[in-house]
Write a protein that holds these residues in place. Structure first.
Motif, PDB file in Angstrom:
ATOM      1  N   HIS A 242      -0.862  -0.868  -4.463  1.00  0.00           N
ATOM      2  CA  HIS A 242      -2.194  -0.255  -4.333  1.00  0.00           C
ATOM      3  C   HIS A 242      -2.023   1.153  -3.809  1.00  0.00           C
ATOM      4  O   HIS A 242      -1.270   1.377  -2.849  1.00  0.00           O
ATOM      5  CB  HIS A 242      -3.044  -1.079  -3.358  1.00  0.00           C
TER       6      HIS A 242
ATOM      7  N   ASP B 117     -10.453  -4.737   0.645  1.00  0.00           N
ATOM      8  CA  ASP B 117     -11.152  -5.298  -0.514  1.00  0.00           C
ATOM      9  C   ASP B 117     -10.164  -5.791  -1.567  1.00  0.00           C
ATOM     10  O   ASP B 117     -10.345  -6.858  -2.168  1.00  0.00           O
ATOM     11  CB  ASP B 117     -12.086  -4.258  -1.138  1.00  0.00           C
TER      12      ASP B 117
ATOM     13  N   SER C 109       2.476  -1.731   4.282  1.00  0.00           N
ATOM     14  CA  SER C 109       1.968  -0.375   4.063  1.00  0.00           C
ATOM     15  C   SER C 109       3.050   0.648   4.371  1.00  0.00           C
ATOM     16  O   SER C 109       3.770   0.526   5.366  1.00  0.00           O
ATOM     17  CB  SER C 109       0.745  -0.112   4.942  1.00  0.00           C
TER      18      SER C 109
ATOM     19  N   SER D  32       0.841  -1.190   0.000  1.00  0.00           N
ATOM     20  CA  SER D  32       0.000   0.000   0.000  1.00  0.00           C
ATOM     21  C   SER D  32       0.879   1.244   0.000  1.00  0.00           C
ATOM     22  O   SER D  32       1.691   1.450   0.911  1.00  0.00           O
ATOM     23  CB  SER D  32      -0.910   0.005   1.232  1.00  0.00           C
TER      24      SER D  32
ATOM     25  N   ALA E  40      -3.209   3.900  -1.682  1.00  0.00           N
ATOM     26  CA  ALA E  40      -4.131   4.099  -0.560  1.00  0.00           C
ATOM     27  C   ALA E  40      -4.802   5.462  -0.680  1.00  0.00           C
ATOM     28  O   ALA E  40      -4.152   6.464  -0.975  1.00  0.00           O
ATOM     29  CB  ALA E  40      -3.368   4.012   0.759  1.00  0.00           C
ATOM     30  N   GLY E  41      -6.086   5.491  -0.477  1.00  0.00           N
ATOM     31  CA  GLY E  41      -6.812   6.754  -0.512  1.00  0.00           C
ATOM     32  C   GLY E  41      -7.271   7.172  -1.889  1.00  0.00           C
ATOM     33  O   GLY E  41      -8.033   8.130  -2.032  1.00  0.00           O
TER      34      GLY E  41
ATOM     35  N   THR F 209      -8.269  -1.303  10.343  1.00  0.00           N
ATOM     36  CA  THR F 209      -7.831  -1.716   9.004  1.00  0.00           C
ATOM     37  C   THR F 209      -6.983  -2.977   9.070  1.00  0.00           C
ATOM     38  O   THR F 209      -7.144  -3.896   8.257  1.00  0.00           O
ATOM     39  CB  THR F 209      -7.038  -0.585   8.319  1.00  0.00           C
TER      40      THR F 209
ATOM     41  N   ARG G  91     -11.525   0.619  -4.744  1.00  0.00           N
ATOM     42  CA  ARG G  91     -11.703  -0.307  -3.634  1.00  0.00           C
ATOM     43  C   ARG G  91     -10.758  -0.027  -2.478  1.00  0.00           C
ATOM     44  O   ARG G  91      -9.648   0.459  -2.669  1.00  0.00           O
ATOM     45  CB  ARG G  91     -11.509  -1.742  -4.137  1.00  0.00           C
ATOM     46  N   SER G  92     -11.204  -0.364  -1.283  1.00  0.00           N
ATOM     47  CA  SER G  92     -10.377  -0.191  -0.091  1.00  0.00           C
ATOM     48  C   SER G  92      -9.263  -1.227  -0.084  1.00  0.00           C
ATOM     49  O   SER G  92      -9.306  -2.233  -0.815  1.00  0.00           O
ATOM     50  CB  SER G  92     -11.229  -0.351   1.169  1.00  0.00           C
ATOM     51  N   LEU G  93      -8.268  -1.000   0.776  1.00  0.00           N
ATOM     52  CA  LEU G  93      -7.143  -1.932   0.874  1.00  0.00           C
ATOM     53  C   LEU G  93      -7.607  -3.338   1.272  1.00  0.00           C
ATOM     54  O   LEU G  93      -7.175  -4.317   0.646  1.00  0.00           O
ATOM     55  CB  LEU G  93      -6.119  -1.385   1.883  1.00  0.00           C
TER      56      LEU G  93
END
Length: 325
Positions: free
Chosen positions: A104, A115, A127, A73, A106-107, A135, A111-113
């Protein structure tokens, strides 16, 4: 319209090799306790090569109880050369261990992390920003066996970067500093933390906070900023990063100012162009390749049930002094 090619399956390999699907699975997974004749093994492997068979990640995960996917992330910021070097080394080191990296933002919209973690069946999530307990718990619920956070995007290291810039200039005798901030909104979170770090160093030395000016990668804009700093008796400038610093050096030339005679300049991130700037640029550096290798080693150790080693001391920012200061 051309139809997509049908994916090769274990059944296709078994049919080509003249064996059962179970035998193919035993050979590909090197299943213990199975006595597969060498001639049969080679026939299966030849069929795999001939058909270009690739096992599905989900099937491997089902067999091993764990996928080979590591999810990283990254904050939704403008990705600079330093983070790029870290990601490249992290991905390369993981690949040597048979692991695959997926990144990914973040923000960012989407989709959320957790997901994303569930969608790609990641076994490990790392992350660059701290994760709250909710989370982290959601990630484990989504299937992550291991959740790491690193210090690369933490406020503390951003502040230490600005502090080291200012400390370097103060040690050289400068008593009135400037700070060159970027205009790009996605950069301001990091830039403000670096400015706060420089202000902390000034306060500790009994000096005024740096005179912060917003500028951009434009010679005319940086020339105006350089003239303003000189009018305000500023003798040295910390730039948010090396790109801003190199643009400032170009603006200074247009304004007929020299570095470090009229304004000393220090950047951050140690991009390759820093050493060939005119003059060569002093900067703040991190051994991010070593950090990438260290994090990959920690991932592999954790997956193997070993205790991961602590983060390397090389994450501490250090000054590379060149002719601009």
């Amino acid at each position: 319209m051309t139809r997509p090619a049908k994916r090769t399956t274990i059944a296709d390999v078994a049919r080509t090799a003249g064996v059962s699907g179970a035998t193919v699975s035993f050979v590909l997974n090197d299943t213990p306790g199975q006595s597969i004749p060498e001639e049969t093994r080679q026939r299966v492997l030849e069929a795999v090569r001939q058909l270009g068979y690739r096992p599905r990640g989900s099937a491997r995960a089902l067999a091993s109880g764990r996928s080979d996917v590591v999810l990283l992330s990254i904050p939704h910021l403008s990705i600079g050369p330093g983070i790029t070097r870290f990601v490249e080394q992290f991905a390369t080191s993981l690949a040597h261990a048979g692991l695959t990296l997926v990144t990914h933002l973040a923000g960012a919209p989407g989709r959320s992390l957790p997901d994303v973690c569930a969608a790609i069946d990641a076994s490990v999530v790392a992350s660059l920003d701290p994760l709250d307990d909710e989370t982290a718990q959601a990630l484990r619920g989504a299937g992550a066996d291991i959740v790491f956070t690193t210090e690369l995007a933490a406020h503390s290291i951003m502040r230490r970067t600005g502090r080291r810039q200012a400390e370097h200039l103060i040690a050289l005798g400068h008593r009135r500093l400037g700070y060159a901030l970027p205009q790009h909104a996605l950069l301001r979170k990091i830039a403000d933390e670096r400015l706060h770090g420089a202000a902390d160093a000034c306060a500790q030395a009994g000096l005024e906070p740096p005179l912060a000016l917003e500028t951009k990668l434009d010679t005319a804009a940086t020339a105006r900023a350089a003239r303003r700093w000189r009018r305000e008796a500023v003798t040295a400038v910390c730039a948010y990063n090396d790109e801003i610093a190199i643009a400032l050096l170009a603006g200074m030339r247009q304004a007929r100012l020299t570095a470090p005679g009229d304004l000393a300049v220090i950047g951050a991130d140690d991009i390759p162009l820093a050493q060939v700037a005119d003059p060569p640029l002093s900067t703040i550096a991190f051994d991010l390749e070593k950090v990438g290798r260290s994090l990959a080693d920690a991932v592999v150790a954790s997956l193997s049930g070993r205790e991961p080693q602590p983060a390397p001391a090389s994450l501490e920012p250090h000054v590379i002094q060149r002719a601009s200061t």
